[in-house]
Scaffold this active site. Structure first.
Site, PDB file in Angstrom:
ATOM      1  N   ARG A 101       0.936  -1.221  -0.059  1.00 43.43           N
ATOM      2  CA  ARG A 101       0.010   0.056   0.020  1.00 43.43           C
ATOM      3  C   ARG A 101       0.819   1.228  -0.046  1.00 43.43           C
ATOM      4  O   ARG A 101       2.190   1.156   0.139  1.00 43.43           O
ATOM      5  CB  ARG A 101      -1.190  -0.107   1.154  1.00 43.43           C
TER       6      ARG A 101
ATOM      7  N   LYS B 199       3.352   5.512   4.975  1.00 41.44           N
ATOM      8  CA  LYS B 199       4.370   5.117   5.467  1.00 41.44           C
ATOM      9  C   LYS B 199       4.401   4.072   6.655  1.00 41.44           C
ATOM     10  O   LYS B 199       3.366   3.320   6.635  1.00 41.44           O
ATOM     11  CB  LYS B 199       4.919   6.282   6.336  1.00 41.44           C
TER      12      LYS B 199
ATOM     13  N   THR C   6       2.386   2.635   9.970  1.00 44.27           N
ATOM     14  CA  THR C   6       1.008   2.673  10.589  1.00 44.27           C
ATOM     15  C   THR C   6       0.833   1.539  11.585  1.00 44.27           C
ATOM     16  O   THR C   6       1.773   0.470  11.643  1.00 44.27           O
ATOM     17  CB  THR C   6      -0.121   3.034   9.804  1.00 44.27           C
TER      18      THR C   6
ATOM     19  N   HIS D 289      -2.038  -1.192  13.308  1.00 44.36           N
ATOM     20  CA  HIS D 289      -3.404  -2.003  13.482  1.00 44.36           C
ATOM     21  C   HIS D 289      -3.355  -2.505  14.741  1.00 44.36           C
ATOM     22  O   HIS D 289      -2.559  -3.154  15.293  1.00 44.36           O
ATOM     23  CB  HIS D 289      -3.664  -2.627  12.296  1.00 44.36           C
TER      24      HIS D 289
ATOM     25  N   ILE E 232      -5.700   6.339   5.595  1.00 41.35           N
ATOM     26  CA  ILE E 232      -5.969   5.875   4.427  1.00 41.35           C
ATOM     27  C   ILE E 232      -4.648   5.377   3.654  1.00 41.35           C
ATOM     28  O   ILE E 232      -3.722   5.932   3.513  1.00 41.35           O
ATOM     29  CB  ILE E 232      -6.559   7.071   3.523  1.00 41.35           C
TER      30      ILE E 232
ATOM     31  N   GLY F 249      -7.479   0.176   1.690  1.00 40.71           N
ATOM     32  CA  GLY F 249      -8.597   0.790   2.522  1.00 40.71           C
ATOM     33  C   GLY F 249      -8.280   1.973   3.235  1.00 40.71           C
ATOM     34  O   GLY F 249      -7.154   2.692   2.982  1.00 40.71           O
ATOM     35  N   PHE F 250      -8.820   2.011   4.514  1.00 41.12           N
ATOM     36  CA  PHE F 250      -8.791   3.026   5.339  1.00 41.12           C
ATOM     37  C   PHE F 250      -9.088   2.325   6.851  1.00 41.12           C
ATOM     38  O   PHE F 250      -9.716   1.313   6.858  1.00 41.12           O
ATOM     39  CB  PHE F 250      -9.646   4.130   5.281  1.00 41.12           C
TER      40      PHE F 250
ATOM     41  N   CYS G 212       2.581   7.735   9.977  1.00 41.99           N
ATOM     42  CA  CYS G 212       2.603   8.252   8.893  1.00 41.99           C
ATOM     43  C   CYS G 212       3.683   9.422   8.259  1.00 41.99           C
ATOM     44  O   CYS G 212       3.598  10.017   7.631  1.00 41.99           O
ATOM     45  CB  CYS G 212       1.100   8.699   8.560  1.00 41.99           C
TER      46      CYS G 212
END
Length: 201
Positions: free
Chosen positions: A69, A72, A74, A76, A137, A149-150, A167
């Protein structure tokens, strides 16, 4: 247009989800399956987009997963709603900028339902509440099939972001629905699904 909606209740392994997502991209490209909207949550995992820089890793012991994707580093984690999609731009407008704009507007409408006023930022992709980021995003396009996605922070542990520069943005904070005082977000899946389908059907 027909968009299949999937909603995973249990935590989904990141690598497993990307494998499934990329298979769906190939099936959509081949005309075997419909477009997809997939709502889920991940176990805690740090991921690196195609423009990630090592200096953005504060905790050097982190083993971030490299992804295809854009963007930078991120994070989850449980309590963050991840919204994956597969959209066939061959049958829509072949305009990536317009696609991103539609996603931004969709997220802003989702948050508005919780009385949260948010905005996009031309310099920093994502959705912001004042100077705090609430949604990220990251999109990839393969033969005009847009996917990834986001994500929207709902009630996730925001302290985990302290191990990275999210990011690549050093001077801004991260927020969530819970941090902003939203107490009832049990209907978040329904709100996301409704606004996404209103945007893309």
């Amino acid at each position: 247009m027909n968009i299949e909606v999937k909603n995973s209740v249990k935590l989904i392994d990141y690598n497993e989800s990307i494998y499934a997502l990329e298979n769906r991209v190939n099936d959509v490209l081949a005309g075997k399956k419909s477009e997809l909207l997939w709502l889920l949550e991940h176990n805690s995992v740090y991921t690196a987009g195609t423009s990630a820089k090592k200096e953005d890793l504060i905790d050097k012991s982190i083993k971030a997963i490299k992804t295809k994707r854009g963007g930078k580093y991120t994070l989850h984690s449980p309590g963050q709603k991840v919204v994956y999609f597969v959209l066939n731009l061959n049958k829509r407008e072949k305009d990536i900028r317009k696609l991103i704009s539609k996603i931004e507007t969709c997220i802003i409408k989702i948050l508005k339902e919780y009385n949260i006023k948010s905005n996009s930022d031309s310099r920093n992709i994502g959705i912001w509440v004042n100077d705090e980021k609430i949604a990220a995003i990251g999109v990839r396009v393969k033969k005009w099939i847009a996917y990834h996605g986001f994500s929207i922070n709902v009630n996730n542990d925001l302290s985990l972001y302290n191990k990275i520069i999210p990011c690549g943005i050093k001077d801004k904070e991260i927020t969530s629905l819970e941090k902003l005082g939203v107490k009832n977000y049990n209907n978040i899946d329904d709100v996301i699904t409704k606004n996404f389908l209103n945007t893309f059907l």
